[in-house]
Design a protein around this motif. Structure first.
Motif, PDB file in Angstrom:
ATOM      1  N   LEU A  30      -2.803  -9.400   5.857  1.00  0.00           N
ATOM      2  CA  LEU A  30      -2.602  -9.015   7.251  1.00  0.00           C
ATOM      3  C   LEU A  30      -3.652  -8.014   7.749  1.00  0.00           C
ATOM      4  CD1 LEU A  30       1.299  -8.722   7.444  1.00  0.00           C
ATOM      5  CD2 LEU A  30      -0.154 -10.598   8.238  1.00  0.00           C
ATOM      6  N   GLN A  31      -4.618  -7.662   6.889  1.00  0.00           N
ATOM      7  CA  GLN A  31      -5.685  -6.757   7.308  1.00  0.00           C
ATOM      8  C   GLN A  31      -6.532  -7.392   8.415  1.00  0.00           C
ATOM      9  OE1 GLN A  31      -6.137  -3.393   6.132  1.00  0.00           O
ATOM     10  NE2 GLN A  31      -4.052  -4.012   5.552  1.00  0.00           N
ATOM     11  N   GLN A  32      -6.902  -6.569   9.395  1.00  0.00           N
ATOM     12  CA  GLN A  32      -7.636  -7.046  10.559  1.00  0.00           C
ATOM     13  C   GLN A  32      -9.092  -6.576  10.533  1.00  0.00           C
ATOM     14  OE1 GLN A  32      -6.071  -9.056  13.043  1.00  0.00           O
ATOM     15  NE2 GLN A  32      -4.503  -9.085  11.434  1.00  0.00           N
ATOM     16  N   ASN A  33      -9.969  -7.400  11.142  1.00  0.00           N
ATOM     17  CA  ASN A  33     -11.364  -7.027  11.397  1.00  0.00           C
ATOM     18  C   ASN A  33     -12.129  -6.660  10.133  1.00  0.00           C
ATOM     19  OD1 ASN A  33     -10.913  -7.247  14.281  1.00  0.00           O
ATOM     20  ND2 ASN A  33      -9.886  -5.261  14.167  1.00  0.00           N
ATOM     21  N   VAL A  34     -11.881  -7.425   9.069  1.00  0.00           N
ATOM     22  CA  VAL A  34     -12.600  -7.175   7.829  1.00  0.00           C
ATOM     23  C   VAL A  34     -12.804  -8.496   7.093  1.00  0.00           C
ATOM     24  CG1 VAL A  34     -10.525  -6.751   6.425  1.00  0.00           C
ATOM     25  CG2 VAL A  34     -12.683  -5.659   5.803  1.00  0.00           C
ATOM     26  N   ASN A  35     -13.958  -8.621   6.486  1.00  0.00           N
ATOM     27  CA  ASN A  35     -14.319  -9.811   5.717  1.00  0.00           C
ATOM     28  C   ASN A  35     -14.082  -9.500   4.247  1.00  0.00           C
ATOM     29  OD1 ASN A  35     -15.428 -12.196   4.798  1.00  0.00           O
ATOM     30  ND2 ASN A  35     -17.534 -11.506   5.029  1.00  0.00           N
ATOM     31  N   MET A  36     -13.092 -10.161   3.633  1.00  0.00           N
ATOM     32  CA  MET A  36     -12.694  -9.734   2.291  1.00  0.00           C
ATOM     33  C   MET A  36     -12.514 -10.885   1.313  1.00  0.00           C
ATOM     34  SD  MET A  36      -8.731  -8.681   3.016  1.00  0.00           S
ATOM     35  CE  MET A  36      -7.602  -9.853   3.771  1.00  0.00           C
ATOM     36  N   GLN A  37     -12.560 -10.501   0.039  1.00  0.00           N
ATOM     37  CA  GLN A  37     -12.296 -11.385  -1.092  1.00  0.00           C
ATOM     38  C   GLN A  37     -11.197 -10.739  -1.923  1.00  0.00           C
ATOM     39  OE1 GLN A  37     -15.138 -10.743  -4.122  1.00  0.00           O
ATOM     40  NE2 GLN A  37     -14.712 -12.605  -5.291  1.00  0.00           N
ATOM     41  N   ILE A  38     -10.269 -11.535  -2.417  1.00  0.00           N
ATOM     42  CA  ILE A  38      -9.177 -11.020  -3.245  1.00  0.00           C
ATOM     43  C   ILE A  38      -9.312 -11.575  -4.657  1.00  0.00           C
ATOM     44  CG2 ILE A  38      -6.667 -10.865  -3.532  1.00  0.00           C
ATOM     45  CD1 ILE A  38      -6.469 -11.484  -0.503  1.00  0.00           C
ATOM     46  N   VAL A  39      -9.227 -10.687  -5.645  1.00  0.00           N
ATOM     47  CA  VAL A  39      -9.232 -11.105  -7.052  1.00  0.00           C
ATOM     48  C   VAL A  39      -7.916 -10.645  -7.674  1.00  0.00           C
ATOM     49  CG1 VAL A  39     -10.364 -10.978  -9.291  1.00  0.00           C
ATOM     50  CG2 VAL A  39     -11.744 -10.910  -7.204  1.00  0.00           C
ATOM     51  N   ILE A  40      -7.106 -11.602  -8.125  1.00  0.00           N
ATOM     52  CA  ILE A  40      -5.852 -11.287  -8.806  1.00  0.00           C
ATOM     53  C   ILE A  40      -6.160 -11.125 -10.282  1.00  0.00           C
ATOM     54  CG2 ILE A  40      -3.437 -11.912  -9.109  1.00  0.00           C
ATOM     55  CD1 ILE A  40      -4.300 -11.837  -6.175  1.00  0.00           C
ATOM     56  N   ALA A  41      -6.026  -9.900 -10.786  1.00  0.00           N
ATOM     57  CA  ALA A  41      -6.412  -9.582 -12.167  1.00  0.00           C
ATOM     58  C   ALA A  41      -5.163  -9.364 -13.005  1.00  0.00           C
ATOM     59  CB  ALA A  41      -7.306  -8.354 -12.194  1.00  0.00           C
ATOM     60  N   ASP A  42      -4.772 -10.384 -13.743  1.00  0.00           N
ATOM     61  CA  ASP A  42      -3.571 -10.267 -14.574  1.00  0.00           C
ATOM     62  C   ASP A  42      -3.945  -9.951 -16.013  1.00  0.00           C
ATOM     63  OD1 ASP A  42      -0.527 -10.747 -14.764  1.00  0.00           O
ATOM     64  OD2 ASP A  42      -1.379 -11.850 -16.461  1.00  0.00           O
ATOM     65  N   ASP A  43      -3.274  -8.941 -16.579  1.00  0.00           N
ATOM     66  CA  ASP A  43      -3.640  -8.455 -17.907  1.00  0.00           C
ATOM     67  C   ASP A  43      -2.695  -8.966 -18.992  1.00  0.00           C
ATOM     68  OD1 ASP A  43      -5.114  -7.097 -19.775  1.00  0.00           O
ATOM     69  OD2 ASP A  43      -4.229  -5.139 -19.358  1.00  0.00           O
ATOM     70  N   GLY A  44      -2.617 -10.288 -19.116  1.00  0.00           N
ATOM     71  CA  GLY A  44      -1.846 -10.879 -20.202  1.00  0.00           C
ATOM     72  C   GLY A  44      -0.351 -10.832 -20.021  1.00  0.00           C
ATOM     73  N   SER A  45       0.121 -11.007 -18.786  1.00  0.00           N
ATOM     74  CA  SER A  45       1.563 -11.003 -18.521  1.00  0.00           C
ATOM     75  C   SER A  45       2.254 -12.161 -19.220  1.00  0.00           C
ATOM     76  CB  SER A  45       1.829 -11.117 -17.012  1.00  0.00           C
ATOM     77  OG  SER A  45       1.360  -9.996 -16.316  1.00  0.00           O
ATOM     78  N   TYR A  47       4.548 -13.768 -17.777  1.00  0.00           N
ATOM     79  CA  TYR A  47       4.545 -14.736 -16.686  1.00  0.00           C
ATOM     80  C   TYR A  47       3.789 -14.109 -15.523  1.00  0.00           C
ATOM     81  CZ  TYR A  47       6.030 -18.419 -13.540  1.00  0.00           C
ATOM     82  OH  TYR A  47       6.037 -19.476 -12.669  1.00  0.00           O
ATOM     83  N   SER A  48       2.684 -14.727 -15.128  1.00  0.00           N
ATOM     84  CA  SER A  48       1.766 -14.117 -14.163  1.00  0.00           C
ATOM     85  C   SER A  48       2.026 -14.528 -12.720  1.00  0.00           C
ATOM     86  CB  SER A  48       0.327 -14.484 -14.524  1.00  0.00           C
ATOM     87  OG  SER A  48       0.116 -15.887 -14.357  1.00  0.00           O
ATOM     88  N   TYR A  49       2.920 -15.494 -12.480  1.00  0.00           N
ATOM     89  CA  TYR A  49       3.210 -15.999 -11.132  1.00  0.00           C
ATOM     90  C   TYR A  49       1.981 -16.649 -10.483  1.00  0.00           C
ATOM     91  CZ  TYR A  49       7.542 -13.313 -11.495  1.00  0.00           C
ATOM     92  OH  TYR A  49       8.751 -12.822 -11.903  1.00  0.00           O
ATOM     93  N   LYS A  50       1.131 -17.225 -11.298  1.00  0.00           N
ATOM     94  CA  LYS A  50      -0.091 -17.830 -10.763  1.00  0.00           C
ATOM     95  C   LYS A  50       0.213 -18.944  -9.771  1.00  0.00           C
ATOM     96  CE  LYS A  50      -4.586 -19.619 -12.278  1.00  0.00           C
ATOM     97  NZ  LYS A  50      -5.436 -19.940 -13.458  1.00  0.00           N
TER      98      LYS A  50
END
Length: 311
Positions: A30-45, A47-50
């Motif tokens: 929901l962030q506005q006025n920004v160009n972004m990339q998201i990296v989901i970094a899971d550390d060996g869960s 269950y990671s909910y991928k």
């Protein structure tokens, strides 16, 4: 290196609470006025909910995201390091489930502040909260308690470093860092610190390279009290974090001899006074300055943005 995005957000997960994870992701998309990339970094869960995460992003087809999943638990520092190797943003922000961006304009605001002032590491204000059954309790606490001390031009870098190392630690969820700078620091500390990336990397910045961190005088994060390093009550884990930081401090001291590091490593007040009387005097001065600047203007209620992302 050319940047495809303004900001990379690294979402660190380890056996996450699913509802908190989704609320955190909602605060990002929901962030506005920004160009972004998201990296989901899971550390060996376990269950990671991928799959569930991928389904969530179907509702936001314009948002760029990817996964950085470890098959085994490698610790916070290496988890973030593995993720930042995928980062294509000029700046990087690290966040965890349960912590949320403060408003829809948070990232645009701190990005503009950092670019305008050519800042490598900035931090903003955090509003602590805690869940009590179905109620949200807002807590009048902030780390650092005197954030404005870092923007005072009349205070030397050495005094600000002393403040950080002794009285003014910054909550990790507030940090906003230039990606190439953060990547370099993680490369240095990843074999010395397993869990503490915030203090350890900032020690490199302040003590090894004699650089500054800057305060962005706006709220940037809803910070869940008791779930992170700064508010943890797990004494055994806090000892592990302390050991992580001490190894990094010893590394810096070997590279660049200075009195501040052995002063910080000494725990007994009497030993500090005997061995480093001048630093002791400076410590009490910076502590007194900090006490006069202690932040008191806390929120008394949540915002519509908080209510929207946690519904």
């Amino acid at each position: 290196m050319s940047n495809l995005y303004q900001i990379t957000i690294i979402v660190c997960t380890y056996n996450p609470d699913y509802s908190k994870l989704i609320s955190t992701l909602r605060s990002i998309v929901l962030q506005q006025n920004v160009n972004m990339q998201i990296v989901i970094a899971d550390d060996g869960s376990k269950y990671s909910y991928k799959d569930e995460i991928a389904k969530f992003f179907l509702s936001y087809p314009g948002v760029k995201y990817e996964f950085s999943n470890n098959n085994t638990n490698v610790g916070t520092v290496n988890n973030i390091y593995n993720a930042i190797l995928k980062a294509k943003g000029e700046y990087t922000y690290v966040i965890s489930p349960g912590d949320y961006f403060f408003s829809e304009n948070t990232l645009a605001g701190i990005y503009g502040f950092s670019v305008k002032n050519q800042i490598e590491i900035a931090f903003g204000k955090s509003q602590y909260y805690r869940r009590n059954c179905n109620n949200i309790e807002l807590i009048k606490q902030m780390n650092p308690s005197s954030p404005e001390i870092y923007n005072k031009r009349w205070l030397s870098k050495q005094m600000k470093a002393l403040a950080y190392c002794t009285t003014q630690g910054i909550v990790g969820a507030c940090f906003f860092r230039k990606t190439e700078t953060f990547r370099e620091y993680l490369e240095i500390i990843k074999n010395m610190s397993k869990y503490d990336e915030d203090n350890a990397s900032t020690y490199i910045h302040l003590l090894l390279y004699d650089k500054s961190v800057y305060f962005y005088n706006e709220y940037v994060v809803w910070y869940e009290f008791g779930s992170g390093i700064s508010t943890s009550e797990n004494n055994s884990f806090l000892k592990i974090l302390e050991d992580d930081c001490n190894r990094v401090l010893s590394y810096i001291n070997a590279k660049k001899k200075q009195q501040l590091i052995p002063f910080v490593l000494l725990k007994e007040k009497r030993d500090r006074i005997i061995n480093y009387p001048l630093l002791c005097a400076r410590y009490y001065i910076v502590k007194k300055i900090g006490n006069r600047m202690t932040y008191t203007d806390y929120l008394t209620s949540t915002t519509t943005f908080f209510d929207e992302i946690t519904k």
